[in-house]
Design a protein around this motif. Structure first.
Motif, PDB file in Angstrom:
ATOM      1  N   LEU A   1       1.573  -9.028  10.326  1.00  0.00           N
ATOM      2  CA  LEU A   1       0.522  -7.811   9.985  1.00  0.00           C
ATOM      3  C   LEU A   1      -0.784  -8.142   9.550  1.00  0.00           C
ATOM      4  CD1 LEU A   1       3.427  -5.797   7.896  1.00  0.00           C
ATOM      5  CD2 LEU A   1       2.732  -5.519  10.528  1.00  0.00           C
ATOM      6  N   THR A   2      -1.662  -7.266  10.045  1.00  0.00           N
ATOM      7  CA  THR A   2      -2.907  -7.240   9.471  1.00  0.00           C
ATOM      8  C   THR A   2      -3.153  -6.359   8.189  1.00  0.00           C
ATOM      9  OG1 THR A   2      -3.891  -5.662  10.967  1.00  0.00           O
ATOM     10  CG2 THR A   2      -3.651  -7.669  11.809  1.00  0.00           C
ATOM     11  N   PRO A   3      -4.129  -6.327   7.458  1.00  0.00           N
ATOM     12  CA  PRO A   3      -4.371  -5.380   6.544  1.00  0.00           C
ATOM     13  C   PRO A   3      -4.666  -3.916   7.074  1.00  0.00           C
ATOM     14  CG  PRO A   3      -5.787  -7.419   6.094  1.00  0.00           C
ATOM     15  CD  PRO A   3      -5.218  -7.628   7.300  1.00  0.00           C
ATOM     16  N   LYS A   4      -4.949  -3.904   8.349  1.00  0.00           N
ATOM     17  CA  LYS A   4      -4.976  -2.566   8.900  1.00  0.00           C
ATOM     18  C   LYS A   4      -3.790  -2.168   8.993  1.00  0.00           C
ATOM     19  CE  LYS A   4      -9.899  -2.786  10.910  1.00  0.00           C
ATOM     20  NZ  LYS A   4     -10.747  -2.416  11.951  1.00  0.00           N
ATOM     21  N   ASP A   5      -2.976  -2.720   9.718  1.00  0.00           N
ATOM     22  CA  ASP A   5      -1.480  -2.384   9.690  1.00  0.00           C
ATOM     23  C   ASP A   5      -0.652  -2.087   8.601  1.00  0.00           C
ATOM     24  OD1 ASP A   5      -1.752  -3.227  12.652  1.00  0.00           O
ATOM     25  OD2 ASP A   5      -0.891  -5.475  11.912  1.00  0.00           O
ATOM     26  N   LEU A   6      -1.045  -2.658   7.615  1.00  0.00           N
ATOM     27  CA  LEU A   6      -0.391  -2.223   6.303  1.00  0.00           C
ATOM     28  C   LEU A   6      -0.983  -0.742   5.754  1.00  0.00           C
ATOM     29  CD1 LEU A   6      -0.583  -5.414   4.291  1.00  0.00           C
ATOM     30  CD2 LEU A   6       1.472  -4.587   5.192  1.00  0.00           C
TER      31      LEU A   6
ATOM     32  N   ARG B   1       0.334   1.752   8.384  1.00  0.00           N
ATOM     33  CA  ARG B   1       1.870   2.023   7.894  1.00  0.00           C
ATOM     34  C   ARG B   1       1.974   2.972   6.505  1.00  0.00           C
ATOM     35  NH1 ARG B   1       5.334  -3.106  10.225  1.00  0.00           N
ATOM     36  NH2 ARG B   1       4.422  -3.263  12.314  1.00  0.00           N
ATOM     37  N   SER B   2       1.172   2.660   5.954  1.00  0.00           N
ATOM     38  CA  SER B   2       1.176   3.360   4.484  1.00  0.00           C
ATOM     39  C   SER B   2       0.734   4.857   4.608  1.00  0.00           C
ATOM     40  CB  SER B   2       0.238   2.462   3.541  1.00  0.00           C
ATOM     41  OG  SER B   2       0.303   3.236   2.285  1.00  0.00           O
ATOM     42  N   SER B   3      -0.173   4.977   5.671  1.00  0.00           N
ATOM     43  CA  SER B   3      -0.750   6.428   5.770  1.00  0.00           C
ATOM     44  C   SER B   3       0.294   7.071   6.660  1.00  0.00           C
ATOM     45  CB  SER B   3      -1.936   6.336   6.569  1.00  0.00           C
ATOM     46  OG  SER B   3      -1.856   5.805   7.841  1.00  0.00           O
TER      47      SER B   3
ATOM     48  N   ARG C   1      -1.071 -10.359   0.194  1.00  0.00           N
ATOM     49  CA  ARG C   1      -1.553 -11.562   0.561  1.00  0.00           C
ATOM     50  C   ARG C   1      -0.820 -12.514   1.494  1.00  0.00           C
ATOM     51  NH1 ARG C   1       0.653 -11.939  -5.015  1.00  0.00           N
ATOM     52  NH2 ARG C   1       2.459 -13.109  -4.979  1.00  0.00           N
ATOM     53  N   ASP C   2       0.441 -11.867   1.865  1.00  0.00           N
ATOM     54  CA  ASP C   2       1.318 -12.604   2.713  1.00  0.00           C
ATOM     55  C   ASP C   2       1.302 -11.904   4.262  1.00  0.00           C
ATOM     56  OD1 ASP C   2       2.025 -14.256   0.709  1.00  0.00           O
ATOM     57  OD2 ASP C   2       3.816 -13.313   0.118  1.00  0.00           O
ATOM     58  N   HIS C   3       0.232 -11.113   4.411  1.00  0.00           N
ATOM     59  CA  HIS C   3       0.248 -10.435   5.590  1.00  0.00           C
ATOM     60  C   HIS C   3       0.503 -11.133   6.778  1.00  0.00           C
ATOM     61  CE1 HIS C   3      -3.850 -11.145   7.050  1.00  0.00           C
ATOM     62  NE2 HIS C   3      -4.208 -11.378   5.626  1.00  0.00           N
ATOM     63  N   ILE C   4       0.082 -12.378   6.968  1.00  0.00           N
ATOM     64  CA  ILE C   4       0.177 -13.016   8.149  1.00  0.00           C
ATOM     65  C   ILE C   4       1.580 -13.601   8.170  1.00  0.00           C
ATOM     66  CG2 ILE C   4      -0.638 -15.514   9.150  1.00  0.00           C
ATOM     67  CD1 ILE C   4      -2.990 -15.110   7.862  1.00  0.00           C
ATOM     68  N   GLN C   5       2.258 -13.962   7.148  1.00  0.00           N
ATOM     69  CA  GLN C   5       3.694 -14.272   7.275  1.00  0.00           C
ATOM     70  C   GLN C   5       4.440 -13.207   8.026  1.00  0.00           C
ATOM     71  OE1 GLN C   5       4.935 -15.917   3.766  1.00  0.00           O
ATOM     72  NE2 GLN C   5       3.303 -17.098   3.181  1.00  0.00           N
ATOM     73  N   HIS C   6       4.202 -11.931   7.542  1.00  0.00           N
ATOM     74  CA  HIS C   6       4.755 -10.747   8.093  1.00  0.00           C
ATOM     75  C   HIS C   6       4.506 -10.163   9.536  1.00  0.00           C
ATOM     76  CE1 HIS C   6       6.842 -10.021   4.186  1.00  0.00           C
ATOM     77  NE2 HIS C   6       5.594 -10.147   3.507  1.00  0.00           N
TER      78      HIS C   6
END
Length: 317
Positions: free
Chosen positions: A18-23, A26-28, A11-16
Motif C-alpha cells: 500500500l501507499t500512504p495515499k492508499d491508506l 481506505r480510511s476515508s 511505516r510498514d505500508h510497503i510490506q502491505h
C-alpha cells in the motif's frame, strides 16, 4: 476475549503493498479505521469489537508508536490483565518517571510514578504495572463505585487468564509509600468493602452503588430452595424484607460457561422459570440491567420501590 485484529502500521505500508495515499483513501471510505496516528485496522473487524476490546487495541497501537520503553498503567494496564473497569475509555494511560506533573500527548496520558516503588511486568508483549499496583491505582484515582469492580475481580481466581486470587493483605501491603495519605484512606476503605463473592463487574458496580445510596448491604450468592430442592443462587438477598436482587448482564445469555449447552432463548426461559420459583417461596424479586446502573438514580428507585431498607443512622443503635 475476542482475538484482536492485526494492526496495520503506516511505516510498514510497503510490506502491505500500500501507499500512504492508499491508506488515506481506505480510511476515508471506512475500509480501514485509523485508531492512532500511523496505525490502522480493518474497518469491519473494528466495528465488530466490544468497546473494551477496541480500547485494548488502542493500547497496542500506542505501544507500537511510543519511541521508548513504556509502562502502561491504570485502565490500560487493567485492559492488558483482563481486569474489568466501568465506563468507556479512550485515553491510554502510561507512567513517567519524571516528576513534572505528567503530560498528555497524542492520546497518551502520562502519570508520575516514583521509580523506587515501581515494578513493571511484561504481559502479552507489553510493559504494565502489576495486578496489585494496577487495582490500587484505580482505587486511588477513580470513584468508590468504580474502584470496587477491579478490586472484587482480583479477589477471586481468574480462570480465563490462569491467574490466582489476590488477598486483601497483599493489596493493603501495596499501599505504603506509593500514595498520599488521603489516597491511601480511599484505597483502604474500598479494599475493606470488596468481596470475592461478587460474580461479575455488573454485580460489583451495583453493590457499590447500593452502598453509596445508603441501602443495607445484601447477602451475596444467596441459596434459595423450595419443596423441590435447590432453585438457585440470588445475586443479592435482603433477609429482613425477603427481597432477592438480580443483575441481568448479557453474559448469562451469551457466554458458553453460563449457557452450558443451552441456546440463548432457552436460557431466557430457564431464568424466567427460576424467578417464578423464587417468587413462589414468598420472596419478592427485583431485577436490573446495565442501563439501570449507568443512569443516575434508576437503581436507587428500583430498590426503594421493592422495599429494600436503608441503613440505620448510627444514633439509632
Amino acid at each position: 476475549m475476542t482475538e484482536l485484529p492485526r494492526l496495520i502500521l503506516a511505516r510498514d505500508h510497503i510490506q502491505h503493498g500500500l501507499t500512504p495515499k492508499d491508506l488515506a483513501r481506505r480510511s476515508s471510505t471506512g475500509a480501514l479505521v485509523r485508531i492512532r496516528h500511523g496505525v490502522y485496522v480493518d474497518g469491519t473487524a473494528w466495528h465488530a469489537l466490544k468497546p473494551w476490546e477496541q480500547y485494548r487495541l488502542r493500547v497496542n497501537a500506542a505501544a507500537e508508536t511510543c519511541g521508548s520503553p513504556t509502562v502502561f498503567a491504570r485502565y490500560s494496564a487493567a485492559s492488558v490483565w483482563g481486569i474489568p473497569t466501568v465506563g468507556r475509555q479512550e485515553v491510554v494511560h502510561a507512567l513517567t518517571l519524571q516528576n513534572d506533573g505528567g503530560r498528555s500527548r497524542a492520546g497518551v496520558r502520562r502519570h508520575y510514578a516514583d521509580p523506587a516503588g515501581l515494578t513493571a511486568v511484561r504481559r502479552e508483549g507489553l510493559l504494565v504495572t502489576g495486578r496489585v499496583r494496577t487495582v490500587l491505582d484505580l482505587a486511588a484515582f477513580t470513584s468508590f463505585a468504580e474502584a470496587i469492580v477491579p478490586l472484587d475481580h482480583v479477589l477471586r481466581p481468574d480462570t480465563a487468564k490462569g491467574l490466582p486470587a489476590l488477598s486483601k493483605e497483599a493489596l493493603l501491603a501495596g499501599i505504603e509509600g506509593n500514595y498520599t495519605s488521603a489516597a491511601a484512606r480511599r484505597i483502604a476503605v474500598a479494599i475493606d468493602f470488596a468481596d470475592p463473592l461478587s460474580g461479575s463487574a455488573g454485580e460489583s458496580y451495583g453493590r457499590a452503588l447500593m452502598s453509596v445510596n445508603g441501602f443495607e448491604p445484601p447477602a451475596l450468592q444467596y441459596e434459595v430452595r423450595d419443596a423441590d430442592g435447590l432453585v438457585g443462587y440470588a445475586d443479592y438477598y435482603w433477609r429482613g424484607v425477603r427481597v432477592a436482587g438480580e443483575f441481568d448482564g448479557v453474559d448469562k445469555y451469551l457466554k458458553p460457561e453460563y449457557l452450558r449447552g443451552r441456546s440463548p432463548s432457552q436460557a431466557v426461559v430457564d431464568e424466567k422459570y427460576r424467578e417464578d420459583r423464587i417468587r413462589a417461596t414468598g420472596r419478592a424479586v427485583v431485577r436490573w440491567v446495565w442501563s439501570d446502573l449507568m443512569t443516575p438514580g434508576r437503581l436507587e428507585r428500583k430498590l426503594a420501590a421493592a422495599g429494600v431498607p436503608r441503613r440505620r443512622a448510627r444514633s439509632a443503635g
